[in-house]
Design an enzyme around this catalytic site. Structure first.
Site, PDB file in Angstrom:
ATOM      1  N   GLN A  93      59.214 -35.798  70.060  1.00 16.90           N
ATOM      2  CA  GLN A  93      58.060 -36.116  70.902  1.00 16.90           C
ATOM      3  C   GLN A  93      56.816 -35.309  70.532  1.00 16.90           C
ATOM      4  O   GLN A  93      55.790 -35.409  71.211  1.00 16.90           O
ATOM      5  CB  GLN A  93      58.409 -35.939  72.378  1.00 16.90           C
ATOM      6  CG  GLN A  93      58.574 -34.511  72.848  1.00 16.90           C
ATOM      7  CD  GLN A  93      59.093 -34.456  74.267  1.00 16.90           C
ATOM      8  OE1 GLN A  93      60.222 -34.839  74.548  1.00 16.90           O
ATOM      9  NE2 GLN A  93      58.263 -33.985  75.194  1.00 16.90           N
ATOM     10  N   MET A 137      62.092 -28.806  78.838  1.00 19.19           N
ATOM     11  CA  MET A 137      61.940 -28.164  77.526  1.00 19.19           C
ATOM     12  C   MET A 137      61.934 -26.644  77.694  1.00 19.19           C
ATOM     13  O   MET A 137      61.547 -25.911  76.778  1.00 19.19           O
ATOM     14  CB  MET A 137      60.650 -28.632  76.850  1.00 19.19           C
ATOM     15  CG  MET A 137      60.686 -30.130  76.557  1.00 19.19           C
ATOM     16  SD  MET A 137      59.622 -30.609  75.195  1.00 19.19           S
ATOM     17  CE  MET A 137      58.027 -30.108  75.802  1.00 19.19           C
ATOM     18  N   MET A 196      50.724 -26.359  87.281  1.00 19.75           N
ATOM     19  CA  MET A 196      51.527 -25.456  86.441  1.00 19.75           C
ATOM     20  C   MET A 196      51.998 -26.191  85.195  1.00 19.75           C
ATOM     21  O   MET A 196      52.400 -27.349  85.262  1.00 19.75           O
ATOM     22  CB  MET A 196      52.731 -24.948  87.216  1.00 19.75           C
ATOM     23  CG  MET A 196      52.361 -23.929  88.247  1.00 19.75           C
ATOM     24  SD  MET A 196      53.841 -23.182  88.937  1.00 19.75           S
ATOM     25  CE  MET A 196      53.076 -22.138  90.162  1.00 19.75           C
ATOM     26  N   GLY A 202      58.860 -34.814  87.269  1.00 21.22           N
ATOM     27  CA  GLY A 202      57.673 -34.371  87.989  1.00 21.22           C
ATOM     28  C   GLY A 202      56.553 -35.392  87.953  1.00 21.22           C
ATOM     29  O   GLY A 202      56.300 -36.019  86.919  1.00 21.22           O
ATOM     30  N   HIS A 255      59.117 -26.667  87.495  1.00 21.43           N
ATOM     31  CA  HIS A 255      60.466 -27.080  87.077  1.00 21.43           C
ATOM     32  C   HIS A 255      61.480 -26.804  88.202  1.00 21.43           C
ATOM     33  O   HIS A 255      62.320 -27.654  88.522  1.00 21.43           O
ATOM     34  CB  HIS A 255      60.919 -26.291  85.844  1.00 21.43           C
ATOM     35  CG  HIS A 255      60.118 -26.520  84.604  1.00 21.43           C
ATOM     36  ND1 HIS A 255      59.321 -25.555  84.037  1.00 21.43           N
ATOM     37  CD2 HIS A 255      59.999 -27.612  83.807  1.00 21.43           C
ATOM     38  CE1 HIS A 255      58.753 -26.035  82.934  1.00 21.43           C
ATOM     39  NE2 HIS A 255      59.143 -27.282  82.778  1.00 21.43           N
ATOM     40  N   SER A 282      53.735 -25.144  81.029  1.00 25.05           N
ATOM     41  CA  SER A 282      54.074 -24.124  80.033  1.00 25.05           C
ATOM     42  C   SER A 282      52.913 -23.906  79.075  1.00 25.05           C
ATOM     43  O   SER A 282      52.775 -22.838  78.486  1.00 25.05           O
ATOM     44  CB  SER A 282      55.311 -24.558  79.245  1.00 25.05           C
ATOM     45  OG  SER A 282      56.362 -24.842  80.136  1.00 25.05           O
ATOM     46  N   ARG A 283      52.080 -24.916  78.905  1.00 22.38           N
ATOM     47  CA  ARG A 283      50.972 -24.801  77.950  1.00 22.38           C
ATOM     48  C   ARG A 283      49.786 -24.029  78.520  1.00 22.38           C
ATOM     49  O   ARG A 283      48.873 -23.686  77.765  1.00 22.38           O
ATOM     50  CB  ARG A 283      50.531 -26.190  77.479  1.00 22.38           C
ATOM     51  CG  ARG A 283      51.595 -26.873  76.604  1.00 22.38           C
ATOM     52  CD  ARG A 283      51.081 -28.127  75.920  1.00 22.38           C
ATOM     53  NE  ARG A 283      51.954 -28.574  74.859  1.00 22.38           N
ATOM     54  CZ  ARG A 283      52.806 -29.610  74.965  1.00 22.38           C
ATOM     55  NH1 ARG A 283      52.879 -30.303  76.084  1.00 22.38           N
ATOM     56  NH2 ARG A 283      53.578 -29.948  73.946  1.00 22.38           N
ATOM     57  N   GLN A 335      54.688 -40.423  82.194  1.00 21.68           N
ATOM     58  CA  GLN A 335      56.075 -40.212  81.745  1.00 21.68           C
ATOM     59  C   GLN A 335      57.062 -40.672  82.818  1.00 21.68           C
ATOM     60  O   GLN A 335      58.045 -41.359  82.523  1.00 21.68           O
ATOM     61  CB  GLN A 335      56.275 -38.729  81.442  1.00 21.68           C
ATOM     62  CG  GLN A 335      57.710 -38.314  81.201  1.00 21.68           C
ATOM     63  CD  GLN A 335      57.792 -36.865  80.761  1.00 21.68           C
ATOM     64  OE1 GLN A 335      57.440 -36.533  79.644  1.00 21.68           O
ATOM     65  NE2 GLN A 335      58.246 -35.983  81.633  1.00 21.68           N
TER      66      GLN A 335
END
Ligand code: AMP
Length: 284
Positions: free
Chosen positions: A61, A30, A186, A149, A37, A188-189, A155
């Site tokens: 999602q 994303m 790590m 990941g 990533h 993004s949030r 997921q």
């Protein structure tokens, strides 16, 4: 690096590469790319490999009260990182092609059971959104191999199940969780955290490590989980869940199960954090 927006462009390029005997490797993301990533991409790089990365913030999602609108979008920086890493093709799908009649009207991929527990219980519809978009991206990119990941452990297992159940010709590989120096996974949030919350956030992994230690040493797992929950709460986390499950199907462990995973989801202020640690116990 090629950058394409349309299904037709991607399909044409992939067909050309396949005709040349090249292997297609794929990492769906994303965006707002960090070292976690990039580690997935490093894992797939190789001589005969064409590496494709997609960046798409998938509306299907996100729950109604979640952060779809504010999710960090940093395309210029992301594109530079991918170029430097030697990615061959960046695919930036258009929503008009992914969901021609809007996300609500889309045909869906449902993975029953596995998608309804833990994250799925807290975020109804989340894994249906993930499985649906990954399925569509696989149909467009037609990868030989794709990497996900272990940070998002449930997921990863859902993608594996979908691929197996639908006999999709894609090899799924996983990559270990990349962490900040203090142990925070790590994400993004993480940038949603205030400076003070960011310091506290590292405790999530510490509490999980304590749970793994307790469970490995044979402490009754109910007691170990209660202890871990108390420890998280004492550190200002709002606990969504902290559990020990079987690695393969995330079922509740039974006597004799040795391959386990400790998983947790917490809220710190407004930010939701998840983490997990896989471990093995010796039952002899
Ligand atoms: P996202 O952009 O959050 O959808 O993540 C794209 C892929 O990167 C998923 O397969 C994630 O599991 C993976 N990923 C995200 N954070 C990390 C991390 N800290 N370490 C390893 N992989 C990660």
């Amino acid at each position: 690096m090629l950058t394409f927006n349309t299904i037709q462009q991607v399909r044409q390029q992939v067909a050309d590469w396949k005709q040349q005997g090249r292997r297609i490797a794929f990492v769906p993301t994303m965006g707002n790319l960090h070292a976690g990533h990039l580690s997935l991409m490093e894992q797939l790089k190789g001589d005969e490999v064409c590496l494709i990365v997609s960046i798409y913030v998938n509306p299907l999602q996100f729950g109604k009260n979640e952060d779809f609108g504010t999710y960090p979008r940093t395309l210029d920086e992301d594109s530079q990182k991918l170029e430097q890493l030697g990615v061959d093709l960046l695919y930036l799908p258009e929503s008009t092609e992914i969901y021609p009649d809007g996300p609500e009207a889309a045909t869906r991929v449902i993975v029953p059971g596995l998608a309804d527990i833990l994250e799925g219980e807290s975020r109804p519809g989340f894994f249906t959104g993930v499985a649906t978009v990954v399925n569509k991206l696989f149909n467009i990119v037609q990868p030989d191999v794709a990497c996900f990941g272990a940070k998002d452990y449930q997921q990863l297992q859902i993608i594996r199940r979908m691929v197996a159940d639908l006999a999709m010709p894609v090899e799924i590989v996983s990559a270990p969780t990349i962490r900040e120096p203090d142990g925070l996974a790590m994400s993004s949030r993480n940038q949603y955290l205030t400076a003070e919350e960011r310091i506290h956030a590292a405790k999530l992994n510490v509490c999980l490590q304590h749970l793994v230690k307790d469970a490995s040493q044979g402490t009754d797992s109910n007691y170990a989980v209660i202890h871990a929950t108390q420890e998280l709460e004492a550190n200002a986390f709002n606990v969504d869940y902290i559990v020990v499950r079987r690695q393969q199907d995330l079922g509740v462990p039974e006597p004799g199960d040795t391959q386990l995973v400790a998983l947790a989801a917490v809220k710190l202020g407004k930010t939701r954090l998840i983490d997990n640690i896989c471990f093995e116990i010796n039952n002899t």
